[in-house]
Design a protein around this motif. Structure first.
Motif, PDB file in Angstrom:
ATOM      1  N   ARG A   1      25.388  -6.015 -13.056  1.00 12.01           N
ATOM      2  CA  ARG A   1      24.585  -5.570 -11.837  1.00 12.01           C
ATOM      3  C   ARG A   1      23.200  -5.592 -12.626  1.00 12.01           C
TER       4      ARG A   1
ATOM      5  N   SER B   1      14.607 -16.650 -16.812  1.00 13.09           N
ATOM      6  CA  SER B   1      15.952 -16.816 -15.934  1.00 13.09           C
ATOM      7  C   SER B   1      16.689 -18.074 -16.401  1.00 13.09           C
TER       8      SER B   1
ATOM      9  N   CYS C   1      21.487 -15.909 -10.250  1.00 14.69           N
ATOM     10  CA  CYS C   1      22.785 -15.111 -10.021  1.00 14.69           C
ATOM     11  C   CYS C   1      22.427 -14.077  -8.625  1.00 14.69           C
ATOM     12  N   GLN C   2      21.431 -13.473  -8.578  1.00 12.03           N
ATOM     13  CA  GLN C   2      20.993 -12.926  -7.202  1.00 12.03           C
ATOM     14  C   GLN C   2      21.226 -13.583  -6.061  1.00 12.03           C
ATOM     15  N   GLN C   3      20.823 -14.858  -6.040  1.00 18.79           N
ATOM     16  CA  GLN C   3      21.228 -15.805  -4.888  1.00 18.79           C
ATOM     17  C   GLN C   3      22.702 -15.979  -4.673  1.00 18.79           C
TER      18      GLN C   3
ATOM     19  N   VAL D   1      22.168  -9.466 -12.738  1.00 24.29           N
ATOM     20  CA  VAL D   1      22.020 -10.082 -11.322  1.00 24.29           C
ATOM     21  C   VAL D   1      20.588  -9.519 -11.078  1.00 24.29           C
ATOM     22  N   LYS D   2      20.060  -8.589 -11.254  1.00 26.50           N
ATOM     23  CA  LYS D   2      18.864  -8.165 -10.935  1.00 26.50           C
ATOM     24  C   LYS D   2      17.678  -8.889 -11.686  1.00 26.50           C
TER      25      LYS D   2
ATOM     26  N   TYR E   1      24.883 -13.562  -5.541  1.00 28.77           N
ATOM     27  CA  TYR E   1      25.396 -12.360  -4.979  1.00 28.77           C
ATOM     28  C   TYR E   1      25.119 -12.094  -3.424  1.00 28.77           C
ATOM     29  N   ASP E   2      23.882 -12.627  -3.030  1.00 27.25           N
ATOM     30  CA  ASP E   2      23.369 -12.452  -1.786  1.00 27.25           C
ATOM     31  C   ASP E   2      24.299 -13.160  -0.843  1.00 27.25           C
TER      32      ASP E   2
ATOM     33  N   SER F   1      18.840   0.665  -6.003  1.00 25.98           N
ATOM     34  CA  SER F   1      18.665  -0.054  -4.828  1.00 25.98           C
ATOM     35  C   SER F   1      19.220   0.630  -3.627  1.00 25.98           C
TER      36      SER F   1
END
Length: 253
Positions: free
Chosen positions: A37, A9, A46-48, A40-41, A50-51, A221
Motif C-alpha cells: 500500500r 517513480s 502502480c497507483q494507476q 502504491v502511494k 490500482y485504480d 485515505s
C-alpha cells in the motif's frame, strides 16, 4: 533520484498486477499489504494500475446485480483469451477456462483482474457478463446477511476477519458502533493512541474462541481502514489490548 535523495517513480521497482489485485482483495499478509500500500502511494504507475483494477472490480460487481445470460460467442471468445499464455501466464496463474473460474472464483478472480487490466478484456467485448458462481450461492445460504453485522457478539476467525469487516463497511456510509456503552468507550480510548482516532467500527466478537472486540479506525485515505482485534473492552473500565491487526481497502469510496 531527487535532490532529497528519495527515489523518483521511475526508479521504483513496480509491483506486478497480481500483487496489486491481491492487495485490493485483501489477500496479502498484513505486513506485505502495508508495504504494498505504501509503494502504491509513492508510485504513480502502480497507483494507476490500482485504480484501474478497483474500477474493473466495481464494474464487474455492478454487472453482477442482474442475471444477464452470457452469449455463446462471448463465452468462446473469453475461453480463447484465457488459454493464451501472453494474457494470463497460465503456467503460473493456473486459469485455463471459464469452468475453473465458475468452480473456484475466489481463488482465480484476483489473477483474472490483474490480467484484464493489461488487455482491457471486458471493455473490448463491450457486453455485460455475469460470473454466477456456486460459491456465492453457498455463501448466501450459510450466512443470511453478511453485509450487516449483528448487534451482539459475532463468531469469527482472524483468517476471515479482514474480508468480513470489509463487507460490513462497504455496505454502509456510517460508522458501525455495536456493543455496550463500556465497550464503545473502551474502543474510543484505544483510538486516541493511534494516528487517526476516527472510529469506523466497534463490533463485539468471539475471535478464534475468545471474547474480543473488533475496532476499525480510519486509515490514511478514505478507502483504508485499520482493523484491530482487542481483548479487555468487554469489561466495565477495561483497557484494550490488541492481539491482531490488519488493514482493508474499501472499493466503494
Amino acid at each position: 533520484m531527487t535532490e532529497s535523495g528519495l527515489p523518483t517513480s521511475e526508479h521504483l521497482e513496480h509491483l506486478d498486477t497480481d500483487t496489486i489485485a491481491d492487495l485490493i482483495e485483501n489477500l496479502l499478509p498484513a505486513t506485505e499489504a502495508h508495504s504494498a500500500r505504501e509503494h502504491v502511494k509513492a508510485c504513480p504507475e502502480c497507483q494507476q494500475t490500482y485504480d484501474a483494477l478497483v474500477q474493473l472490480s466495481e464494474d464487474l460487481a455492478e454487472e453482477g446485480r442482474e442475471d444477464i445470460p452470457m452469449p455463446a460467442d462471448v463465452a468462446e471468445h473469453l475461453d480463447a483469451v484465457l488459454v493464451s499464455e501472453s494474457v494470463l501466464r497460465a503456467s503460473t496463474v493456473g486459469v485455463h477456462s471459464l469452468a475453473q473460474i465458475r468452480e473456484e472464483p475466489r481463488r482465480h478472480l484476483p489473477k483474472l483482474l490483474g490480467a484484464a487490466a493489461g488487455v482491457v478484456l471486458i471493455a473490448a467485448i463491450g457486453v455485460g457478463v455475469v460470473f454466477a458462481t456456486k460459491d456465492q450461492a453457498n455463501e448466501g445460504a450459510a450466512n443470511t446477511d453478511q453485509s450487516t453485522p449483528p448487534t451482539d457478539a459475532v463468531t469469527i476467525t482472524t483468517g476471515n476477519l479482514a474480508q468480513q469487516t470489509q463487507k460490513w463497511l462497504e455496505h454502509t456510509p456510517n460508522a458501525i458502533l455495536h456493543g455496550s456503552a463500556a465497550e464503545q468507550s473502551c474502543a474510543k480510548t484505544f483510538a486516541t493512541s493511534r494516528a487517526n482516532a476516527t472510529v469506523r467500527l466497534v463490533q463485539p466478537a468471539k475471535i478464534d474462541g475468545r471474547r474480543a472486540t473488533i475496532i476499525g479506525l480510519q486509515g490514511g485515505s478514505a478507502r483504508e481502514i485499520q482493523i484491530f482485534a482487542v481483548t479487555g473492552c468487554d469489561q466495565p473500565g477495561g483497557v484494550a489490548s490488541s492481539f491482531y491487526d490488519t488493514s482493508v481497502t474499501l472499493r466503494n469510496r
